[in-house]
Write a protein that holds these residues in place. Structure first.
Motif, PDB file in Angstrom:
ATOM      1  N   HIS A 293      -3.028  10.135   2.764  1.00 20.87           N
ATOM      2  CA  HIS A 293      -2.661  10.389   4.230  1.00 20.87           C
ATOM      3  C   HIS A 293      -2.430   9.343   5.004  1.00 20.87           C
ATOM      4  O   HIS A 293      -1.492   9.175   6.400  1.00 20.87           O
ATOM      5  CB  HIS A 293      -4.093  10.880   4.771  1.00 20.87           C
ATOM      6  CG  HIS A 293      -4.292  11.459   5.837  1.00 20.87           C
ATOM      7  ND1 HIS A 293      -2.958  12.253   5.939  1.00 20.87           N
ATOM      8  CD2 HIS A 293      -4.649  11.016   7.232  1.00 20.87           C
ATOM      9  CE1 HIS A 293      -3.794  12.516   7.851  1.00 20.87           C
ATOM     10  NE2 HIS A 293      -4.467  11.494   8.435  1.00 20.87           N
ATOM     11  N   ALA A 294      -2.656   7.527   4.040  1.00 25.97           N
ATOM     12  CA  ALA A 294      -2.723   6.887   4.820  1.00 25.97           C
ATOM     13  C   ALA A 294      -1.124   6.240   5.206  1.00 25.97           C
ATOM     14  O   ALA A 294      -0.417   5.644   6.460  1.00 25.97           O
ATOM     15  CB  ALA A 294      -3.463   5.649   4.770  1.00 25.97           C
ATOM     16  N   SER A 295      -0.763   6.476   3.815  1.00 23.96           N
ATOM     17  CA  SER A 295       0.561   6.011   3.923  1.00 23.96           C
ATOM     18  C   SER A 295       1.818   6.791   5.065  1.00 23.96           C
ATOM     19  O   SER A 295       2.565   6.702   5.271  1.00 23.96           O
ATOM     20  CB  SER A 295       1.142   6.181   2.497  1.00 23.96           C
ATOM     21  OG  SER A 295       0.298   4.884   1.915  1.00 23.96           O
ATOM     22  N   HIS A 296       1.245   8.380   4.808  1.00 23.73           N
ATOM     23  CA  HIS A 296       2.282   8.961   6.174  1.00 23.73           C
ATOM     24  C   HIS A 296       2.081   8.471   7.448  1.00 23.73           C
ATOM     25  O   HIS A 296       2.585   8.487   8.163  1.00 23.73           O
ATOM     26  CB  HIS A 296       2.216  10.916   5.564  1.00 23.73           C
ATOM     27  CG  HIS A 296       2.765  11.112   3.740  1.00 23.73           C
ATOM     28  ND1 HIS A 296       3.776  11.994   4.344  1.00 23.73           N
ATOM     29  CD2 HIS A 296       2.564  10.290   3.342  1.00 23.73           C
ATOM     30  CE1 HIS A 296       3.715  12.079   2.637  1.00 23.73           C
ATOM     31  NE2 HIS A 296       3.222  11.371   2.410  1.00 23.73           N
TER      32      HIS A 296
ATOM     33  N   ILE B 292      -4.892   1.293   6.494  1.00 21.82           N
ATOM     34  CA  ILE B 292      -4.801   1.368   5.322  1.00 21.82           C
ATOM     35  C   ILE B 292      -6.318   0.567   4.149  1.00 21.82           C
ATOM     36  O   ILE B 292      -5.727   0.294   3.083  1.00 21.82           O
ATOM     37  CB  ILE B 292      -3.241   0.344   4.765  1.00 21.82           C
ATOM     38  CG1 ILE B 292      -3.344  -1.415   5.397  1.00 21.82           C
ATOM     39  CG2 ILE B 292      -2.119   1.291   5.078  1.00 21.82           C
ATOM     40  CD1 ILE B 292      -2.344  -1.620   4.056  1.00 21.82           C
ATOM     41  N   LYS B 293      -6.483  -0.241   5.495  1.00 21.90           N
ATOM     42  CA  LYS B 293      -8.295  -0.511   4.834  1.00 21.90           C
ATOM     43  C   LYS B 293      -8.706  -0.205   5.156  1.00 21.90           C
ATOM     44  O   LYS B 293      -9.733   0.382   4.539  1.00 21.90           O
ATOM     45  CB  LYS B 293      -8.523  -2.001   5.443  1.00 21.90           C
ATOM     46  CG  LYS B 293      -6.902  -2.959   5.289  1.00 21.90           C
ATOM     47  CD  LYS B 293      -6.999  -3.381   3.681  1.00 21.90           C
ATOM     48  CE  LYS B 293      -6.106  -4.267   3.628  1.00 21.90           C
ATOM     49  NZ  LYS B 293      -6.566  -4.900   1.926  1.00 21.90           N
TER      50      LYS B 293
ATOM     51  N   SER C 280      -2.732  -2.116  13.609  1.00 18.57           N
ATOM     52  CA  SER C 280      -3.430  -0.371  13.818  1.00 18.57           C
ATOM     53  C   SER C 280      -3.333   0.232  11.685  1.00 18.57           C
ATOM     54  O   SER C 280      -3.636   0.460  11.317  1.00 18.57           O
ATOM     55  CB  SER C 280      -3.086   0.180  14.709  1.00 18.57           C
ATOM     56  OG  SER C 280      -2.771  -0.308  16.236  1.00 18.57           O
ATOM     57  N   CYS C 281      -1.909  -0.688  12.207  1.00 13.98           N
ATOM     58  CA  CYS C 281      -1.658   0.340  10.550  1.00 13.98           C
ATOM     59  C   CYS C 281      -2.470  -0.386   9.900  1.00 13.98           C
ATOM     60  O   CYS C 281      -2.218   0.132   8.454  1.00 13.98           O
ATOM     61  CB  CYS C 281       0.264  -0.091  10.776  1.00 13.98           C
ATOM     62  SG  CYS C 281       1.475   1.373  11.413  1.00 13.98           S
TER      63      CYS C 281
ATOM     64  N   PHE D 254       0.784  -1.273  -0.171  1.00 16.34           N
ATOM     65  CA  PHE D 254      -0.076  -0.077   0.165  1.00 16.34           C
ATOM     66  C   PHE D 254       0.803   0.895  -0.184  1.00 16.34           C
ATOM     67  O   PHE D 254       0.465   2.791  -1.269  1.00 16.34           O
ATOM     68  CB  PHE D 254      -0.777  -0.038   1.124  1.00 16.34           C
ATOM     69  CG  PHE D 254      -1.914   1.033   0.941  1.00 16.34           C
ATOM     70  CD1 PHE D 254      -3.121   1.045   0.845  1.00 16.34           C
ATOM     71  CD2 PHE D 254      -1.608   2.328   1.990  1.00 16.34           C
ATOM     72  CE1 PHE D 254      -3.460   2.393   0.708  1.00 16.34           C
ATOM     73  CE2 PHE D 254      -2.225   3.683   1.738  1.00 16.34           C
ATOM     74  CZ  PHE D 254      -3.424   3.456   1.304  1.00 16.34           C
ATOM     75  N   VAL D 255       1.738   1.633   1.118  1.00 16.86           N
ATOM     76  CA  VAL D 255       2.975   2.658   1.033  1.00 16.86           C
ATOM     77  C   VAL D 255       4.031   2.489  -0.497  1.00 16.86           C
ATOM     78  O   VAL D 255       3.740   3.750  -0.025  1.00 16.86           O
ATOM     79  CB  VAL D 255       3.991   2.147   2.225  1.00 16.86           C
ATOM     80  CG1 VAL D 255       4.138   3.323   2.592  1.00 16.86           C
ATOM     81  CG2 VAL D 255       3.015   2.355   3.295  1.00 16.86           C
ATOM     82  N   THR D 256       3.973   1.548  -0.591  1.00 16.29           N
ATOM     83  CA  THR D 256       5.137   1.511  -2.090  1.00 16.29           C
ATOM     84  C   THR D 256       3.664   2.428  -3.157  1.00 16.29           C
ATOM     85  O   THR D 256       3.896   3.201  -3.727  1.00 16.29           O
ATOM     86  CB  THR D 256       5.068   0.220  -2.531  1.00 16.29           C
ATOM     87  OG1 THR D 256       5.946  -0.037  -1.471  1.00 16.29           O
ATOM     88  CG2 THR D 256       5.942   0.549  -3.593  1.00 16.29           C
ATOM     89  N   ARG D 257       2.892   1.832  -3.518  1.00 20.92           N
ATOM     90  CA  ARG D 257       1.561   2.129  -4.082  1.00 20.92           C
ATOM     91  C   ARG D 257       1.302   3.521  -4.143  1.00 20.92           C
ATOM     92  O   ARG D 257       0.651   4.200  -5.207  1.00 20.92           O
ATOM     93  CB  ARG D 257       0.823   1.552  -4.878  1.00 20.92           C
ATOM     94  CG  ARG D 257       1.370  -0.183  -5.084  1.00 20.92           C
ATOM     95  CD  ARG D 257      -0.459  -0.139  -5.829  1.00 20.92           C
ATOM     96  NE  ARG D 257      -1.237  -1.334  -4.302  1.00 20.92           N
ATOM     97  CZ  ARG D 257      -1.704  -2.348  -3.799  1.00 20.92           C
ATOM     98  NH1 ARG D 257      -0.553  -3.140  -3.957  1.00 20.92           N
ATOM     99  NH2 ARG D 257      -2.277  -2.157  -2.921  1.00 20.92           N
TER     100      ARG D 257
END
Length: 67
Positions: free
Chosen positions: A22-25, A66-67, A61-62, A14-17
């Protein structure tokens, strides 16, 4: 409960894509600390090394961020 390794894999994907989301940060701030002005390959690599060391509750939590 989804196994920790699968959650970590999905968080990293998720973070890569979605580097600008905001979720990635939020995930990066929780795991690595501090503010992020841009997520690059170095930050992704830091996440890869840190996530397996993080407790199950924090991983969950993380995952839900992302979900």
């Amino acid at each position: 409960m989804i196994e920790k390794e699968k959650q970590i894999e999905e968080i990293l994907q998720f973070v890569t894509r979605h580097k600008g989301s905001h979720a990635s940060h939020n995930v990066c701030s929780r795991i690595l600390g501090g503010e992020f002005y841009g997520i690059d390959e170095q930050v992704i690599n830091q996440l890869k090394s840190k996530l397996p060391e993080i407790g199950d509750d924090e991983i969950e939590s993380c995952y839900y961020i992302i979900k």
